[in-house]
Design a protein around this motif. Structure first.
Motif, PDB file in Angstrom:
ATOM      1  N   ASP A   1      -1.431   1.529  -6.708  1.00  0.00           N
ATOM      2  CA  ASP A   1      -2.041   1.282  -8.314  1.00  0.00           C
ATOM      3  C   ASP A   1      -3.245   0.406  -8.054  1.00  0.00           C
ATOM      4  O   ASP A   1      -3.108  -0.491  -7.196  1.00  0.00           O
ATOM      5  CB  ASP A   1      -0.719   0.433  -8.957  1.00  0.00           C
ATOM      6  CG  ASP A   1      -0.937   0.822 -10.474  1.00  0.00           C
ATOM      7  OD1 ASP A   1      -1.911   1.336 -10.897  1.00  0.00           O
ATOM      8  OD2 ASP A   1       0.217   0.627 -10.973  1.00  0.00           O
TER       9      ASP A   1
ATOM     10  N   TYR B   1       0.291   0.990  -1.581  1.00  0.00           N
ATOM     11  CA  TYR B   1       1.686   0.333  -1.284  1.00  0.00           C
ATOM     12  C   TYR B   1       2.288   1.451  -0.159  1.00  0.00           C
ATOM     13  O   TYR B   1       3.599   0.795  -0.442  1.00  0.00           O
ATOM     14  CB  TYR B   1       2.177  -0.469  -2.032  1.00  0.00           C
ATOM     15  CG  TYR B   1       2.387   0.095  -3.645  1.00  0.00           C
ATOM     16  CD1 TYR B   1       1.581  -0.931  -4.622  1.00  0.00           C
ATOM     17  CD2 TYR B   1       3.050   1.000  -4.003  1.00  0.00           C
ATOM     18  CE1 TYR B   1       1.677  -0.375  -5.952  1.00  0.00           C
ATOM     19  CE2 TYR B   1       3.181   1.605  -5.346  1.00  0.00           C
ATOM     20  CZ  TYR B   1       2.488   0.748  -6.293  1.00  0.00           C
ATOM     21  OH  TYR B   1       2.555   0.743  -7.637  1.00  0.00           O
TER      22      TYR B   1
ATOM     23  N   GLY C   1       6.951   2.625 -14.527  1.00  0.00           N
ATOM     24  CA  GLY C   1       6.539   3.693 -13.770  1.00  0.00           C
ATOM     25  C   GLY C   1       7.842   4.721 -13.499  1.00  0.00           C
ATOM     26  O   GLY C   1       7.576   5.789 -14.041  1.00  0.00           O
TER      27      GLY C   1
HETATM   28 MG    MG Z   1       4.188   1.982 -10.421  1.00  0.00          MG
END
Ligand code: MG
Ligand code: ATP
Ligand code: MG
Ligand code: NA
Length: 284
Positions: A105, A110, A209
């Motif tokens: 993001d 990540y 999310g």
């Molecule tokens: Mg997210």
């Protein structure tokens, strides 16, 4: 399509809502989410995932209408998920695979770098619905998204690779927070495309999310021919929940803009079941 189905959900967090039977497989079991200074617990590996699938198979429990995946941290686990997709489709060829391709993001990756090409080459082609954010769309398509036009082009690129439904769940474009949706109903037709402008709340939330993708799955099952409607309901629920979250923090004496907020999921069940549409879609 019935409004009830059975979901196999391989996510780090799972939401069970909107009348589905959900069989959650926890890809991780942590003491707390990784936004905290420390965390402890275990990560499920591919072999352990496959073991669970074999257990389901032995008891003829592999009939699912939907598969939902979120954060996946290794290539070996992602490869096993691909085997799961194949297996579930051999039992139910109509299985809907909703994939949240969690990569990163706001410019920060990540997951390990090598996951990107596995998503591009193997996962995107078998997904029914994809829910990337702006950065993830860029990584998957190699396109930069700085305008709405770019977003739509990227959706088209993803459609040609596989999924009929693509939702860019959040993109910051010209100062506005947008969800961009695209539904390619048939091979011949141009996709139906729309945007929803989301009022930006000055706070940082964890878990939004995952929830967005789960809500899109739920409402898309109820409205299979209108991604627009499904997205309006999903976004509207979420906004009501975030509003409640901010209010609850304020009431407890916290300044919501200074820390990462835990969403008030359980407290927002009504808004999830019966959302009032407050965020309307605009067609392109
Ligand atoms: Mg997210
Ligand atoms: P993923 O984490 O799955 O890669 P993502 O980055 O799109 O996806 P979020 O950034 O959490 O996930 O956004 C998902 C949705 O959460 C957005 O569509 C929006 O509706 C809502 N949302 C998140 N943060 C905010 C905020 N500060 N203000 C308003 N809405 C927000
Ligand atoms: Mg985000
Ligand atoms: Na997303």
């Amino acid at each position: 399509p019935s409004d009830t189905g059975r979901v196999l959900s391989i996510q780090s967090h799972t939401v069970q809502l909107l009348g589905f039977d959900v069989d959650p497989i926890n890809s991780v079991q942590f003491s707390n989410h990784t936004g905290y200074p420390t965390f402890r617990g275990q990560v499920l590996n591919g072999k352990q995932l496959w073991d669970l699938i074999e257990g389901l198979e032995e008891n003829q429990l592999l009939h699912y209408t939907h598969l939902l995946t979120g954060y996946i941290g290794s290539v070996s686990f992602l490869d096993t998920v691909l085997q799961v997709v194949e297996k579930l489709r051999s039992v139910n060829p109509d299985l809907v695979y909703v994939c949240d391709p969690v990569l990163g993001d706001e410019g920060k990756l990540y997951v390990p770098q090598e996951l990107i090409s596995v998503y591009q080459q193997k996962v995107v082609p078998v997904a029914s619905m994809l829910t990337p954010n702006q950065f993830e769309v860029e990584l998957l398509t190699g396109l930069r998204i700085t305008s709405e036009e770019d977003g739509l082009t990227a959706c088209n690129t993803l459609h040609s690779a596989g999924p009929q439904k693509v939702v860019i769940t959040s993109a910051l474009i010209e100062g506005k927070l947008l969800l961009i949706g695209s539904h390619k109903k048939t091979e011949e037709q141009q996709p139906e495309q729309f945007k929803i402008e989301i009022p930006k709340i000055p706070a940082y939330f964890t878990g939004t999310g995952d929830l967005t993708t789960a809500l899109l799955l739920g409402w898309s099952n109820k409205y299979p021919d209108s991604l627009e409607k499904a997205a309006e309901l999903a976004v509207s629920s979420l906004q009501a929940l975030l509003k409640r979250t901010v209010e609850d923090y304020k009431m407890a004496g916290f300044d919501p803009s200074t820390s990462s907020l835990e969403i008030r999921l359980i407290q927002s069940q009504d808004e999830i079941r019966n959302p009032t549409v407050t965020c309307k879609a605009v067609k392109y």
